[in-house]
Design an enzyme around this catalytic site. Structure first.
Site, PDB file in Angstrom:
ATOM      1  N   ASP A   8       0.851  -1.270  -0.056  1.00  0.00           N
ATOM      2  CA  ASP A   8       0.181  -0.153  -0.122  1.00  0.00           C
ATOM      3  C   ASP A   8       0.807   1.191  -0.090  1.00  0.00           C
ATOM      4  O   ASP A   8       1.430   1.407   1.070  1.00  0.00           O
ATOM      5  CB  ASP A   8      -0.687   0.102   1.239  1.00  0.00           C
ATOM      6  CG  ASP A   8      -1.828   1.098   1.178  1.00  0.00           C
ATOM      7  OD1 ASP A   8      -2.194   1.722   0.095  1.00  0.00           O
ATOM      8  OD2 ASP A   8      -2.621   1.181   2.237  1.00  0.00           O
ATOM      9  N   ASP A 103      -2.730   2.522  -5.923  1.00  0.00           N
ATOM     10  CA  ASP A 103      -2.058   2.592  -5.091  1.00  0.00           C
ATOM     11  C   ASP A 103      -1.732   1.327  -4.215  1.00  0.00           C
ATOM     12  O   ASP A 103      -1.115   1.384  -3.214  1.00  0.00           O
ATOM     13  CB  ASP A 103      -1.975   3.829  -4.240  1.00  0.00           C
ATOM     14  CG  ASP A 103      -3.313   3.832  -3.537  1.00  0.00           C
ATOM     15  OD1 ASP A 103      -4.320   2.976  -3.714  1.00  0.00           O
ATOM     16  OD2 ASP A 103      -3.791   4.733  -2.425  1.00  0.00           O
ATOM     17  N   GLU A 104      -2.657   0.370  -4.362  1.00  0.00           N
ATOM     18  CA  GLU A 104      -2.286  -1.031  -3.776  1.00  0.00           C
ATOM     19  C   GLU A 104      -2.674  -2.062  -4.215  1.00  0.00           C
ATOM     20  O   GLU A 104      -3.114  -2.209  -5.390  1.00  0.00           O
ATOM     21  CB  GLU A 104      -3.305  -0.751  -2.501  1.00  0.00           C
ATOM     22  CG  GLU A 104      -4.741  -0.711  -2.763  1.00  0.00           C
ATOM     23  CD  GLU A 104      -5.582  -0.852  -1.490  1.00  0.00           C
ATOM     24  OE1 GLU A 104      -5.232  -1.674  -0.452  1.00  0.00           O
ATOM     25  OE2 GLU A 104      -6.641  -0.201  -1.514  1.00  0.00           O
TER      26      GLU A 104
END
Length: 351
Positions: A8, A103-104
């Site tokens: 993350d 983003d993850e």
């Protein structure tokens, strides 16, 4: 036993802005829509979070909490380019990568030969490589199943990692608050606590039949997660089929005007998220979701060629009038279904 990593990125959008403009590093900043357009916050850096600014918060509320907040509209091409670079780094260690967003992502490194096969060392090396090549930090969680890896990635933020070994799982779950399980919001957690159920250890003592009767499918998920069961694979074939945004409410609502106001706040965030993956905003269907205070939910959608707020409000009002009854509403959501890539290609070729 599988080895799953959840990576993350830390304050991803804000971190890219601070990297590219060092003058922003020590002041509160947030990415989001304007107050005039009833925008919402996408992400905020840590100085802004100290004032209580959070993702999915209405911009107007964020500016009340932090009047000197620097609000940025976002540079999504820059975020997508950074995300592609991060994915390239992941691919050096495994082909089993399941992105959740820009983003993850989950990574299955069970059979990876890197770092002597140690998921802990692989996670550490990935994070260091991201920093070396992009000057961005990431946090990671390592566990034998997906949901625990995701929980673990949040336990040593920012720029850290947390490992839950197979031997650690029973003790970790015993005291894990149910609110930490993905999908259990504040309202659900409060209702569970009113029943004397606060931790996974409490659920472990419950009869599955009772949970199914009380909560339906949600009860089975609670029971399985509380036992450490999560049989979902890391799906590298996954294609994004929909985009959505929803809000779990601190208190149930019973008036349509309250629901309409929430939709007005949610819509700019849905529009922003869709623009990242579909700049032309062309879609297959759009719809709404209402979840009631008895844990039942309803979804209403229909074919619509392009994102349209007025149609969503009309659909929501129809759903509210026909399906709510006297029940309070505890969650409001908006979503769109994307066009199938092959069908979209055929449509383009046919023009």
């Amino acid at each position: 036993m599988r080895k799953i990593i959840h990576v993350d990125m830390d304050c991803f959008f804000a971190a890219v802005e601070m990297r590219d403009n060092p003058a922003l590093r020590d002041i509160p900043i947030a990415i989001g829509g304007s107050r005039e357009r009833r925008g919402v916050i996408s992400t905020a850096n840590y100085p802004a979070r100290q004032f209580g600014v959070r993702s999915a918060m209405p911009t107007a509320m964020a500016l009340k909490l932090c009047p000197h907040l620097t609000l940025l509209p976002g540079r999504f091409d820059a975020y997508k380019e950074a995300s592609r670079h991060v994915r390239d780094i992941f691919s050096r260690y495994t082909s089993l990568i399941e992105p959740l967003s820009l983003d993850e992502a989950w990574l299955d490194v069970t059979d990876s030969p890197h770092c002597y096969g140690s998921a802990t060392l692989i996670a550490r090396e990935i994070r260091q490589t991201i920093f070396n090549e992009l000057q961005l930090t990431a946090s990671a969680g390592v566990a034998p199943v997906k949901f625990l890896a995701k929980i673990a990635s949040d336990l040593n933020k920012p720029n850290g990692q947390y490992v839950i070994t197979p031997a650690d799982v029973p003790d970790f779950l015993k005291t894990l608050p149910l609110a930490k399980i993905p999908g259990v919001g504040k309202v659900s957690a409060a209702k569970l606590e009113n029943m004397g159920l606060r931790t996974c250890g409490d659920i472990q003592q419950c009869d599955l039949a009772m949970l199914l009767k009380r909560f339906g499918k949600f009860g089975r998920v609670l029971w399985e997660r509380s036992q450490g069961i999560d049989e979902r694979d890391v799906n590298s074939e996954r294609l994004r089929k929909s985009v959505g945004v929803e809000r779990t409410l601190a208190e149930d609502i019973h008036e349509w005007s309250d629901c309409e106001a929430i939709i007005e706040h949610l819509y700019p965030e849905l529009e922003r998220r869709l623009a990242i993956v579909k700049p032309d905003l062309l879609i297959a269907r759009q719809g709404v979701k209402l979840k009631f205070n008895d844990f039942q939910q309803t979804t209403q959608e229909h074919v619509w060629p392009q994102l349209n707020k007025e149609d969503l409000i009309t659909t929501a009002r129809k759903t509210w009038d026909e399906r709510r009854g006297e029940r309070g509403v505890r969650l409001v959501g908006l979503h769109v279904t994307l066009l199938d890539p092959q069908l979209e290609r055929q449509l383009v070729l046919g023009l």
